[in-house]
Design a protein around this motif. Sequence first.
Motif, PDB file in Angstrom:
ATOM      1  N   GLU A  63       0.771  -1.342   0.164  1.00 57.08           N
ATOM      2  CA  GLU A  63      -0.052  -0.107   0.112  1.00 57.08           C
ATOM      3  C   GLU A  63       0.739   1.214   0.030  1.00 57.08           C
ATOM      4  O   GLU A  63       0.387   2.327  -0.755  1.00 57.08           O
ATOM      5  CB  GLU A  63      -0.772  -0.035   1.226  1.00 57.08           C
ATOM      6  N   GLY A  64       1.726   1.161   0.797  1.00 59.23           N
ATOM      7  CA  GLY A  64       2.806   2.380   0.755  1.00 59.23           C
ATOM      8  C   GLY A  64       3.628   2.488  -0.423  1.00 59.23           C
ATOM      9  O   GLY A  64       3.798   3.656  -0.959  1.00 59.23           O
ATOM     10  N   LEU A  65       4.349   1.526  -0.841  1.00 57.77           N
ATOM     11  CA  LEU A  65       4.919   1.477  -2.300  1.00 57.77           C
ATOM     12  C   LEU A  65       4.111   2.018  -3.491  1.00 57.77           C
ATOM     13  O   LEU A  65       4.648   2.752  -4.354  1.00 57.77           O
ATOM     14  CB  LEU A  65       5.348   0.047  -2.573  1.00 57.77           C
ATOM     15  N   ALA A  85       0.960  -6.082  -8.774  1.00 60.87           N
ATOM     16  CA  ALA A  85       0.916  -4.973  -7.715  1.00 60.87           C
ATOM     17  C   ALA A  85      -0.418  -4.471  -7.582  1.00 60.87           C
ATOM     18  O   ALA A  85      -1.207  -4.567  -6.521  1.00 60.87           O
ATOM     19  CB  ALA A  85       1.965  -3.893  -7.665  1.00 60.87           C
ATOM     20  N   TRP A  86      -1.135  -4.217  -8.767  1.00 62.69           N
ATOM     21  CA  TRP A  86      -2.496  -3.561  -8.721  1.00 62.69           C
ATOM     22  C   TRP A  86      -3.512  -4.832  -8.388  1.00 62.69           C
ATOM     23  O   TRP A  86      -4.444  -4.553  -7.654  1.00 62.69           O
ATOM     24  CB  TRP A  86      -2.720  -3.064  -9.836  1.00 62.69           C
ATOM     25  N   LEU A 142      -3.408  -5.190  -4.676  1.00 65.79           N
ATOM     26  CA  LEU A 142      -3.834  -3.956  -3.974  1.00 65.79           C
ATOM     27  C   LEU A 142      -5.449  -4.312  -4.094  1.00 65.79           C
ATOM     28  O   LEU A 142      -6.418  -3.911  -2.941  1.00 65.79           O
ATOM     29  CB  LEU A 142      -3.599  -2.920  -4.685  1.00 65.79           C
ATOM     30  N   LEU A 143      -5.966  -4.490  -5.182  1.00 68.13           N
ATOM     31  CA  LEU A 143      -7.556  -4.690  -5.409  1.00 68.13           C
ATOM     32  C   LEU A 143      -8.246  -5.779  -4.613  1.00 68.13           C
ATOM     33  O   LEU A 143      -9.093  -5.577  -4.203  1.00 68.13           O
ATOM     34  CB  LEU A 143      -7.856  -4.822  -6.860  1.00 68.13           C
ATOM     35  N   GLU A 144      -7.257  -6.806  -4.503  1.00 65.45           N
ATOM     36  CA  GLU A 144      -7.719  -7.969  -3.670  1.00 65.45           C
ATOM     37  C   GLU A 144      -7.768  -7.709  -2.243  1.00 65.45           C
ATOM     38  O   GLU A 144      -8.507  -8.244  -1.404  1.00 65.45           O
ATOM     39  CB  GLU A 144      -6.934  -9.344  -4.137  1.00 65.45           C
ATOM     40  N   PHE A 145      -6.773  -7.216  -1.699  1.00 66.28           N
ATOM     41  CA  PHE A 145      -6.370  -7.012  -0.251  1.00 66.28           C
ATOM     42  C   PHE A 145      -6.291  -5.851   0.407  1.00 66.28           C
ATOM     43  O   PHE A 145      -6.284  -5.736   1.693  1.00 66.28           O
ATOM     44  CB  PHE A 145      -5.171  -7.897  -0.061  1.00 66.28           C
ATOM     45  N   TYR A 151      -4.033  -0.107 -18.929  1.00 65.44           N
ATOM     46  CA  TYR A 151      -3.548  -1.680 -19.338  1.00 65.44           C
ATOM     47  C   TYR A 151      -3.327  -2.242 -17.836  1.00 65.44           C
ATOM     48  O   TYR A 151      -3.678  -3.412 -17.954  1.00 65.44           O
ATOM     49  CB  TYR A 151      -2.418  -1.694 -20.265  1.00 65.44           C
ATOM     50  N   ALA A 152      -2.494  -1.691 -17.022  1.00 69.62           N
ATOM     51  CA  ALA A 152      -2.062  -2.346 -15.692  1.00 69.62           C
ATOM     52  C   ALA A 152      -3.431  -2.599 -14.888  1.00 69.62           C
ATOM     53  O   ALA A 152      -3.537  -3.829 -14.269  1.00 69.62           O
ATOM     54  CB  ALA A 152      -1.112  -1.507 -15.014  1.00 69.62           C
ATOM     55  N   LEU A 153      -4.209  -1.428 -14.803  1.00 74.79           N
ATOM     56  CA  LEU A 153      -5.395  -1.807 -14.213  1.00 74.79           C
ATOM     57  C   LEU A 153      -6.446  -2.790 -14.862  1.00 74.79           C
ATOM     58  O   LEU A 153      -7.126  -3.588 -14.118  1.00 74.79           O
ATOM     59  CB  LEU A 153      -6.400  -0.499 -14.174  1.00 74.79           C
TER      60      LEU A 153
END
Length: 684
Positions: free
Chosen positions: A554-556, A586-587, A590-593, A622-624
Amino acid sequence: MAVAAGSGEEIVRIVPGSPLDEALAVEGDGGRSSVRDGVEGVLWCALMMEDVRLAPSERVGLGWLLREHQEFVAASFVVGDGPGFAALCSGLREGERGCGIVVGRPGEGRTGTAVAALTRAGLTVRPLMVDIDEDDPFQGVWPEAGRGYLVDVSGAGPLPDGFLRALGDFASAAAHGGAALVVIADPGQWDADPVPGAAHLRVRPPGPREVLAAHLGCLSGDRYRAARWARELDGYGLLRGATPAEAAALARTAHGVLRGRERGSGDRERLALIRERYLGGGEIASWFAAATGSEGVWHRVVVVALAVLEGEPVQTALAGARGLAEEWGVVPRETDGIDGIGIGPTLERVGARRTGTGEVFFEREGHADRVLDHLWAEHPGVRAGLTRWAAEEAVRRGGGTAHRIGARLFSLFERCDDPRALVGLFDAWVGEPDLVDVVVSLASAALVHPRFARPLRERLYEEARAPASVITARVVARVCAEYGKADPAGALTRLKWLVEVDEDAEAALRDLARYEGLHPALTRAALGWIGGALPWNTGATSPVRADAGVRLLEGLMTAGDDMTPVLLARHLRGPDEESERLVGAAWYALLEFGAHERVRGALASWMRATSAGREGFDEVVYALGCAVAGLADADPDAVARRAARLDRALTEVCAREGWEGPRYARMRELLGLAPEEDRTASVS
């Protein structure tokens, strides 16, 4: 603490007492530093990581190879094998193979050869500290154009196949990215050829007189005078059978005498002083041989105690001598009482003096080190007692005295090649609450030392898995935060265990996260700790470690300067399959947890960086999209859940920032989210 200004560099702070600290001497009003230590002494702790972008005040705990030091090494280098060295340099230039292997024994000039070759290829040297036993020893290192990466595997023994494969992959990536790699190895370590076509050079030592003249010329700035003194010293017999490293050491000794720090103005007196300083061990052996009987043995104790406590107040040093006598079972003699001979005569008999302010020093520079070297070599039965007494003395005195004792012992163990003694000192101090700073400094320097690193890393791993106390856990965490700047993979391997038992581990992770050059390695670690359904699932991890991974991630995802998150900036600088996988995963995690407010904050940072016509819009979308879709054959319910979380965060971000119009409508369309007007209607 030594302070040096590099060419075009900011002021840099160096580990107190480290060989690099000793290598830098401030001269003149301009603060110009001269390198007095050998090449390998500078490089083992000189872990140059320019892309970490540390502020000057933050460059603490590790040595840094400044361009000034690189230029000194290149300027003082003497070629032993001209054609072989030319072939090595050619192989490192852009468009060539981009990799070289330098093989040689300690003292033959292998490190200087590697640095000089990279310098002449027009590259900035960046030494890398790698653990050959790690699954991914180059984790988090993305080769950058113009860098010359230096990896020293000498002393590590047989190289595992996995390491050789990783080395070959990194060499290929470096060459492809406009960088180069040079590996320093011992003879016999290269039974395989992991880097096809790499230029191999078996170091041929140059003549010692040429090495002496080159080093002395660079130190003094007068090559003609240096050549004359090299002839004189060679004729005096001091170079007979000398290795390049020994010739360089003689140059430093000669430079100390010739720049006027010693008494005596004539050449004959200076020659005698240089010889005495360079071959000082014989005189000490004779002094020890003559110091017999109860009084002589007491003076032996005094001289050893002063060797450890030189520079301290005389009463402190003599009290330490009485403690050392007790440790060794020697009856101390009266010194400052009415029955004693007095402090002055006692110091005179061991070649020491006290200053006007009461500190004690030996009459001759470097005498303390020579005393300890003699003791370690000729009286091995007292080593354990000496180390135990010195450790207890540091605990008793604390503060600056403890730092100086640690530096003195570290230097002794380094000169005598005794890593076991260093590990023993770590064990003696690691649980002492008043010595945390000392242990962190000592261990951080040792963990980037080619001979000390492996045994101390093993010890640190044991403590990370099961720390003996809260103090021990704190020390391990802080050490990982320091040496992790140079070896993130090794530090993170230990922090992943420590994070389950001590909160200081997360503080260490936050400290490492301040340096953007480490973000790729930290992101991979966070993803591995989270586990679960990630693209490269490493297996189930403990809930505590997984939660720590989520907080780290989350911080990164929001960290960065100039309104651009670091991971996005790196991805845009060189988008490739590796960075796409990292950003997408990473995304996904983040969306999962991740907590909703963290998802929203990260999304705002990434979108803000691509707003107002900036590049990167397509890459972010694209990443999202990859994060929402997940793996092939993903669970439709999971996809819908991630889409809903992204939809909510995106709507809130656009509302807060006032973003609207076709650009953001297009983003929703590409991500498969309902148009804003439809979403608003369904909500109402």
